[in-house]
Design an enzyme around this catalytic site. Structure first.
Site, PDB file in Angstrom:
ATOM      1  N   CYS A  45      -8.627  -6.035  -0.364  1.00  0.00           N
ATOM      2  CA  CYS A  45      -7.161  -6.037  -0.439  1.00  0.00           C
ATOM      3  C   CYS A  45      -6.689  -7.191  -1.314  1.00  0.00           C
ATOM      4  CB  CYS A  45      -6.585  -6.160   0.973  1.00  0.00           C
ATOM      5  SG  CYS A  45      -4.804  -6.466   1.019  1.00  0.00           S
TER       6      CYS A  45
ATOM      7  N   CYS B 154     -22.487  -8.457  -6.687  1.00  0.00           N
ATOM      8  CA  CYS B 154     -22.590  -8.468  -5.226  1.00  0.00           C
ATOM      9  C   CYS B 154     -23.302  -7.217  -4.726  1.00  0.00           C
ATOM     10  CB  CYS B 154     -21.203  -8.561  -4.607  1.00  0.00           C
ATOM     11  SG  CYS B 154     -21.210  -8.531  -2.805  1.00  0.00           S
TER      12      CYS B 154
ATOM     13  N   ASP C 215       3.426  -2.863   3.662  1.00  0.00           N
ATOM     14  CA  ASP C 215       4.104  -3.928   4.386  1.00  0.00           C
ATOM     15  C   ASP C 215       4.058  -5.252   3.629  1.00  0.00           C
ATOM     16  OD1 ASP C 215       5.597  -4.524   6.613  1.00  0.00           O
ATOM     17  OD2 ASP C 215       3.900  -5.174   7.818  1.00  0.00           O
TER      18      ASP C 215
END
Length: 363
Positions: A326, A316, A273
């Site tokens: 994302c 991390c 999308d």
């Protein structure tokens, strides 16, 4: 059992609202043809024929209708769609959902949703910011009209969730948003971070604002949990499941892109999308099968693209939970422009132990 998930835009980018932050309108404007009009009966039939060839009895089909505003296609479109699906897909479980701004909903829509057991997503930001960003095409406020749609869904006992856009303004109002959910009896909600339009300078949410909002939201959520009540906030629910089971059900939480099978009104298929542009066009379901479209060079290239693992990511402790996240949410949720601060990393640093304890008790 095989599952096929489709995101269908029966009214293309057409909408009866003019939201100031609409990411899909910005995406559509990047195409040579921004609006493909309404999906025709012939396109519906060909789409379902492609599904018929892809699935067999016992499989599952998940269909989410979005837009633009999908209800502009008219109630008869969805009635005909479901009837054709019943005829062409015997033995296949079909789950329907629809994301709407609610302006066109009435008792006929509600009866249809209830009869067919549809899940509805209602775009509703809450009284703090809704009317600022979500006027209709004439510039009029819409909050009270969308709240009337919510009341209709409540009256007919239709399953729904509220979708709010997490804007910079809302990032300062987590308490107000949470209190509004409780006061309205909303049990399921999700938030989409405001992202910058493709090709535009960063104007959306910043990682610091993402952390500030969710830090306060999770504090309030934990208070309510201690009183024995679970409020379903999409990101919190999915994060607890991911920590407890390793399963990733929310797209992008593991840094990998997946084919969403986004189908525009003319049958054009896109991989996501967020990337429904000419550059990422995979082809058309009028001409090719789902399997063939998934094997195109563009589809393979899209799946190969990943978020960059910066020094912050590599050092991390929670990189296994997002792997960079994302890429379209990078500047809003993860790393900002200077690549030194990650809002998601900060959130996990504070709340991972608590969420892990919850996951161990539940899963």
């Amino acid at each position: 059992m095989k599952t096929l998930s489709l995101l269908i835009k029966p009214a293309s980018s057409g909408c009866n609202m003019q939201c100031g932050y609409c990411f899909y309108q910005a995406i559509a404007e990047h195409r040579l043809k921004a609006d493909h009009g309404l999906m025709t009966p012939e396109t519906v039939r060909q789409l379902l024929k492609r599904v018929q060839a892809h699935l067999t009895s016992g499989d599952r089909l998940e269909i989410a209708f979005q837009g633009g505003e999908p209800t502009l296609a008219g109630l008869s479109f969805f009635q005909d769609f479901t009837r054709q699906a019943d005829d062409l897909l015997p033995g296949i479980r079909v789950d329907y959902s629809l994301q709407t701004n609610g302006l066109r909903l009435d008792e006929d829509w509600a009866l249809f949703f209830k009869e067919r057991d549809w899940l509805i997503g209602l775009s509703l930001d809450g009284p703090m910011t809704h009317d600022r960003y979500r006027p209709d095409r004439s510039g009029n406020n819409t909050f009270e009209r969308v709240m009337a749609a919510k009341q209709l869904l409540d009256e007919y006992h239709i399953d729904y969730n509220v979708l709010s856009v997490l804007t910079p303004e809302l990032s300062n109002q987590a308490d107000e948003w949470f209190d509004w959910l409780i006061a309205q009896g909303i049990e399921h909600a999700q938030l989409i971070p405001l992202i910058s339009p493709l090709g535009s300078p960063e104007v959306g949410l910043r990682p610091e604002q993402f952390y500030r909002f969710y830090h306060r939201l999770i504090e309030r959520w934990l208070e309510r949990l201690r009183s024995g009540e679970w409020l379903h906030i999409q990101l919190i629910d999915h994060l607890i499941e991911q920590i407890g089971t390793g399963r990733v059900r929310l797209c992008g939480l593991d840094g990998r892109c997946r084919l969403q099978y986004v189908i525009e009104a003319d049958g054009t298929l896109y991989p996501c999308d967020f990337y429904a542009t000419d550059e990422y066009r995979l082809g058309s379901i009028l001409e090719h099968s789902f399997l063939d479209l998934a094997r195109t060079p563009k589809a393979k290239q899209f799946l190969a693209e990943r978020s960059e693992l910066t020094e912050v990511c590599q050092g991390c402790a929670y990189v296994s939970l997002c792997a960079g996240g994302c890429r379209r949410l990078q500047g809003a949720m993860y790393l900002g422009r200077d690549k030194t601060y990650c809002g998601y990393q900060r959130l996990l640093t504070v709340y991972y132990p608590t969420l892990r304890q919850i996951a161990q008790k539940l899963l």
